[in-house]
Enzyme design. Structure first.
Site, PDB file in Angstrom:
ATOM      1  N   GLY A 124      -8.262  -2.337   6.014  1.00  0.00           N
ATOM      2  CA  GLY A 124      -7.742  -1.283   5.124  1.00  0.00           C
ATOM      3  C   GLY A 124      -8.585  -0.034   5.192  1.00  0.00           C
ATOM      4  N   LEU A 170      -8.281   2.892   6.501  1.00  0.00           N
ATOM      5  CA  LEU A 170      -7.747   4.267   6.440  1.00  0.00           C
ATOM      6  C   LEU A 170      -7.303   4.654   5.033  1.00  0.00           C
ATOM      7  CD1 LEU A 170      -5.752   4.371   9.800  1.00  0.00           C
ATOM      8  CD2 LEU A 170      -8.152   4.910   9.371  1.00  0.00           C
ATOM      9  N   GLY A 171      -7.562   3.809   4.047  1.00  0.00           N
ATOM     10  CA  GLY A 171      -7.166   4.086   2.676  1.00  0.00           C
ATOM     11  C   GLY A 171      -8.145   5.017   1.968  1.00  0.00           C
ATOM     12  N   LEU A 220     -10.522   4.489  -0.261  1.00  0.00           N
ATOM     13  CA  LEU A 220     -11.919   4.034  -0.257  1.00  0.00           C
ATOM     14  C   LEU A 220     -12.425   3.852   1.172  1.00  0.00           C
ATOM     15  CD1 LEU A 220     -14.399   2.936  -1.812  1.00  0.00           C
ATOM     16  CD2 LEU A 220     -13.219   0.743  -2.003  1.00  0.00           C
ATOM     17  N   ILE A 231      -3.305  -1.516   8.971  1.00  0.00           N
ATOM     18  CA  ILE A 231      -1.964  -1.902   9.411  1.00  0.00           C
ATOM     19  C   ILE A 231      -1.178  -0.689   9.896  1.00  0.00           C
ATOM     20  CG2 ILE A 231      -0.723  -1.654   7.213  1.00  0.00           C
ATOM     21  CD1 ILE A 231       0.512  -4.433   7.821  1.00  0.00           C
ATOM     22  N   ARG A 232      -1.738   0.513   9.700  1.00  0.00           N
ATOM     23  CA  ARG A 232      -1.057   1.747  10.149  1.00  0.00           C
ATOM     24  C   ARG A 232      -2.053   2.588  10.943  1.00  0.00           C
ATOM     25  NH1 ARG A 232      -1.686   5.667   4.891  1.00  0.00           N
ATOM     26  NH2 ARG A 232      -3.599   4.692   4.174  1.00  0.00           N
ATOM     27  N   TYR A 278      -1.294  -6.968 -10.095  1.00  0.00           N
ATOM     28  CA  TYR A 278      -2.538  -6.518  -9.453  1.00  0.00           C
ATOM     29  C   TYR A 278      -3.742  -7.245 -10.069  1.00  0.00           C
ATOM     30  CZ  TYR A 278      -6.202  -3.165  -8.037  1.00  0.00           C
ATOM     31  OH  TYR A 278      -7.327  -2.560  -7.531  1.00  0.00           O
ATOM     32  N   LYS A 298      -6.480  -9.912  -8.533  1.00  0.00           N
ATOM     33  CA  LYS A 298      -7.909  -9.574  -8.498  1.00  0.00           C
ATOM     34  C   LYS A 298      -8.755 -10.663  -9.182  1.00  0.00           C
ATOM     35  CE  LYS A 298      -8.014  -5.856  -6.049  1.00  0.00           C
ATOM     36  NZ  LYS A 298      -8.735  -5.816  -4.778  1.00  0.00           N
TER      37      LYS A 298
HETATM   38  P1  NAD Z   1      -5.478   2.292  -0.485  1.00  0.00           P
HETATM   39  O1  NAD Z   1      -4.106   1.884  -0.886  1.00  0.00           O
HETATM   40  O2  NAD Z   1      -5.813   3.720  -0.472  1.00  0.00           O
HETATM   41  O3  NAD Z   1      -5.819   1.711   0.964  1.00  0.00           O
HETATM   42  C1  NAD Z   1      -5.474   0.395   1.337  1.00  0.00           C
HETATM   43  C2  NAD Z   1      -5.365   0.377   2.858  1.00  0.00           C
HETATM   44  O4  NAD Z   1      -4.981  -0.948   3.224  1.00  0.00           O
HETATM   45  C3  NAD Z   1      -4.306   1.331   3.404  1.00  0.00           C
HETATM   46  O5  NAD Z   1      -4.850   2.155   4.407  1.00  0.00           O
HETATM   47  C4  NAD Z   1      -3.228   0.405   3.952  1.00  0.00           C
HETATM   48  O6  NAD Z   1      -2.574   0.916   5.096  1.00  0.00           O
HETATM   49  C5  NAD Z   1      -4.033  -0.839   4.273  1.00  0.00           C
HETATM   50  N1  NAD Z   1      -3.210  -2.053   4.320  1.00  0.00           N
HETATM   51  C6  NAD Z   1      -2.128  -2.353   3.569  1.00  0.00           C
HETATM   52  N2  NAD Z   1      -1.636  -3.550   3.928  1.00  0.00           N
HETATM   53  C7  NAD Z   1      -2.425  -4.009   4.916  1.00  0.00           C
HETATM   54  C8  NAD Z   1      -2.441  -5.186   5.688  1.00  0.00           C
HETATM   55  N3  NAD Z   1      -1.511  -6.145   5.530  1.00  0.00           N
HETATM   56  N4  NAD Z   1      -3.411  -5.343   6.605  1.00  0.00           N
HETATM   57  C9  NAD Z   1      -4.341  -4.385   6.805  1.00  0.00           C
HETATM   58  N5  NAD Z   1      -4.380  -3.247   6.101  1.00  0.00           N
HETATM   59  C10 NAD Z   1      -3.430  -3.057   5.169  1.00  0.00           C
HETATM   60  O7  NAD Z   1      -6.472   1.482  -1.421  1.00  0.00           O
HETATM   61  P2  NAD Z   1      -7.980   1.877  -1.806  1.00  0.00           P
HETATM   62  O8  NAD Z   1      -7.930   2.712  -3.008  1.00  0.00           O
HETATM   63  O9  NAD Z   1      -8.699   2.354  -0.618  1.00  0.00           O
HETATM   64  O10 NAD Z   1      -8.512   0.449  -2.283  1.00  0.00           O
HETATM   65  C11 NAD Z   1      -9.366  -0.334  -1.471  1.00  0.00           C
HETATM   66  C12 NAD Z   1      -9.781  -1.545  -2.285  1.00  0.00           C
HETATM   67  O11 NAD Z   1     -10.478  -1.105  -3.451  1.00  0.00           O
HETATM   68  C13 NAD Z   1      -8.622  -2.416  -2.803  1.00  0.00           C
HETATM   69  O12 NAD Z   1      -9.016  -3.751  -2.797  1.00  0.00           O
HETATM   70  C14 NAD Z   1      -8.442  -1.946  -4.233  1.00  0.00           C
HETATM   71  O13 NAD Z   1      -7.876  -2.929  -5.031  1.00  0.00           O
HETATM   72  C15 NAD Z   1      -9.887  -1.661  -4.613  1.00  0.00           C
HETATM   73  N6  NAD Z   1      -9.994  -0.746  -5.733  1.00  0.00           N
HETATM   74  C16 NAD Z   1      -9.590   0.557  -5.609  1.00  0.00           C
HETATM   75  C17 NAD Z   1      -9.674   1.393  -6.717  1.00  0.00           C
HETATM   76  C18 NAD Z   1      -9.223   2.834  -6.634  1.00  0.00           C
HETATM   77  O14 NAD Z   1      -9.186   3.528  -7.672  1.00  0.00           O
HETATM   78  N7  NAD Z   1      -8.885   3.349  -5.445  1.00  0.00           N
HETATM   79  C19 NAD Z   1     -10.184   0.917  -7.924  1.00  0.00           C
HETATM   80  C20 NAD Z   1     -10.552  -0.424  -8.026  1.00  0.00           C
HETATM   81  C21 NAD Z   1     -10.480  -1.249  -6.914  1.00  0.00           C
HETATM   82  N1  SER Z   2      -7.487   2.562  -9.537  1.00  0.00           N
HETATM   83  C1  SER Z   2      -6.917   1.264  -9.421  1.00  0.00           C
HETATM   84  C2  SER Z   2      -5.482   1.288  -9.832  1.00  0.00           C
HETATM   85  O1  SER Z   2      -5.131   2.091 -10.652  1.00  0.00           O
HETATM   86  C3  SER Z   2      -7.680   0.306 -10.300  1.00  0.00           C
HETATM   87  O2  SER Z   2      -8.017  -0.793  -9.576  1.00  0.00           O
HETATM   88  O3  SER Z   2      -4.748   0.472  -9.339  1.00  0.00           O
END
Ligand code: NAD
Ligand code: SER
Length: 327
Positions: free
Chosen positions: A8, A10-11, A13, A35-36, A142, A146
């Site tokens: 993941g 490119l997301g 985080l 995945i993208r 969600y 978690k």
């Molecule tokens: P995001 O949605 O921005 O990125 C997730 C990435 O996972 C995307 O690039 C997507 O293409 C990729 N993905 C989706 N399905 C996939 C698959 N089957 N295989 C491989 N890659 C796949 O999410 P994020 O904000 O970067 O979150 C990263 C982690 O941090 C997650 O576990 C999320 O729950 C956790 N988190 C995020 C936040 C927040 O505010 N962003 C807060 C708490 C926890």
């Molecule tokens: N920022 C995240 C959400 O809103 C919390 O894990 O899903």
């Protein structure tokens, strides 16, 4: 020197953790997957990248073996609002993806970082100064995934000795990659709208308090916990972590310190409001501070100033054309 795999990547985080880890451990030692591949061009072209579904054990195993990976940052997941719209997909991705990664970590002796979330708490949890160890009965899909993730990571640690570690992140605010469908996305969108339009329509009520953190602190936490002395980590996979707690109204007030003409309006999204109502107003993160020295650097004012500066520079042409003032 660590040899790291990120899922993941490119997301929101992952894109920023990748840059920091590559700077710290060397580009070739940080292999990224997603995945993208229709975004994050610079990251994809600047170091090892594979298109891979995190549930594809065969593909991930090949990558782990060929790059002699010893640490996995498992970031692929569906976030809260997207998960609520697609609950079974979320269950599958968030739990099957993690199980695949843990199985590989067991076989190839990798350490694993998995982010948990404020979403692990529910309406029966104490809302203020939510303690580290407390009731966890989330009502969102969600949150359910978690909690399951925290427990299965604990299990792989105590049953098989896998070096699993994780934090309960609050809402993350950043300006590199847009957020991926969470309840806290408003707290990012508001800065873009403030710079570009001087106004924002928020999907949560003005008095909804939630924990938040600026991305540089989130990246710092992910690196620090993976470098911490494992003997001190009593709460391995579920450290409460926060930097600030605020409401949309309060955040708008801080934006007005720098953009006095900024206006906020409200159009409530019942789905995301219900999720936000079930989460804490603010958590305490004493265990993270004591067990591995966690300390955030950004508060609401410092983050607001930085976000507005970065975005104002980025959108300078647009805002000049509209005759707007810079911060
Ligand atoms: P995001 O949605 O921005 O990125 C997730 C990435 O996972 C995307 O690039 C997507 O293409 C990729 N993905 C989706 N399905 C996939 C698959 N089957 N295989 C491989 N890659 C796949 O999410 P994020 O904000 O970067 O979150 C990263 C982690 O941090 C997650 O576990 C999320 O729950 C956790 N988190 C995020 C936040 C927040 O505010 N962003 C807060 C708490 C926890
Ligand atoms: N920022 C995240 C959400 O809103 C919390 O894990 O899903």
């Amino acid at each position: 020197m660590k040899r790291i795999l990120i899922t993941g990547a490119l997301g929101q985080l992952g894109s920023e953790i990748t840059t920091s880890l590559r700077r710290r451990y060397g580009t070739d030692n940080v292999v990224i997957t997603d995945i993208r591949d229709n975004t994050g061009r610079e990251l994809i072209e600047s170091g090892p990248f594979y298109l891979a579904d995190c549930r594809d054990g065969k593909k991930l195993t090949e990558i782990v073996r060929s790059h002699r990976i010893d640490t996995i940052y498992h970031l692929a997941a569906l976030l809260s609002a997207t998960a609520e719209a697609n609950p079974l997909t979320a269950w599958d991705l968030n739990t099957a993806g993690l199980l695949t990664v843990l199985g590989i970590a067991l076989e190839y002796s990798c350490a694993v970082f998995t982010p948990s979330s404020i979403g692990v708490f529910g309406p029966t949890t104490m809302k203020n100064w939510t303690p580290q160890d407390t009731l966890q009965r989330p009502t969102s899909m969600y949150g359910i995934t978690k909690v399951a993730g925290e427990l299965i990571c604990d299990y792989y640690n105590h049953r098989y000795g896998v070096d699993t570690r994780g934090v309960r992140y609050p809402g993350l605010i950043s300006n590199v990659t847009p957020p991926g469908g969470g309840t806290t996305d408003y707290a990012v969108d508001i800065y873009y709208a403030a710079v570009r339009k001087k106004q924002y329509t928020c999907f949560l009520k003005g008095d909804t308090y939630l924990d938040m953190m600026y991305m540089p602190d989130a990246v710092k936490a992910a690196i620090e916990i993976m470098e911490a002395n494992p003997e001190k980590l009593r709460h391995r996979n579920a450290f409460n972590l926060t930097a600030m707690s605020f409401s949309p109204e309060e955040q708008a007030g801080y934006i007005r310190r720098y953009l006095p003409e900024f206006e906020i309006y409200y159009e409530i999204d019942p789905l995301r409001q219900a999720i936000a109502n079930s989460w804490p107003n603010n958590m305490e993160d004493y265990a993270a501070r004591v067990e591995w020295g966690w300390e955030p650097e950004y508060d609401l004012d410092a983050m607001t100033r930085d976000m507005l500066e970065v975005l104002t520079l980025r959108f300078a042409d647009e805002t000049n054309a509209g005759g707007r003032n810079h911060v």
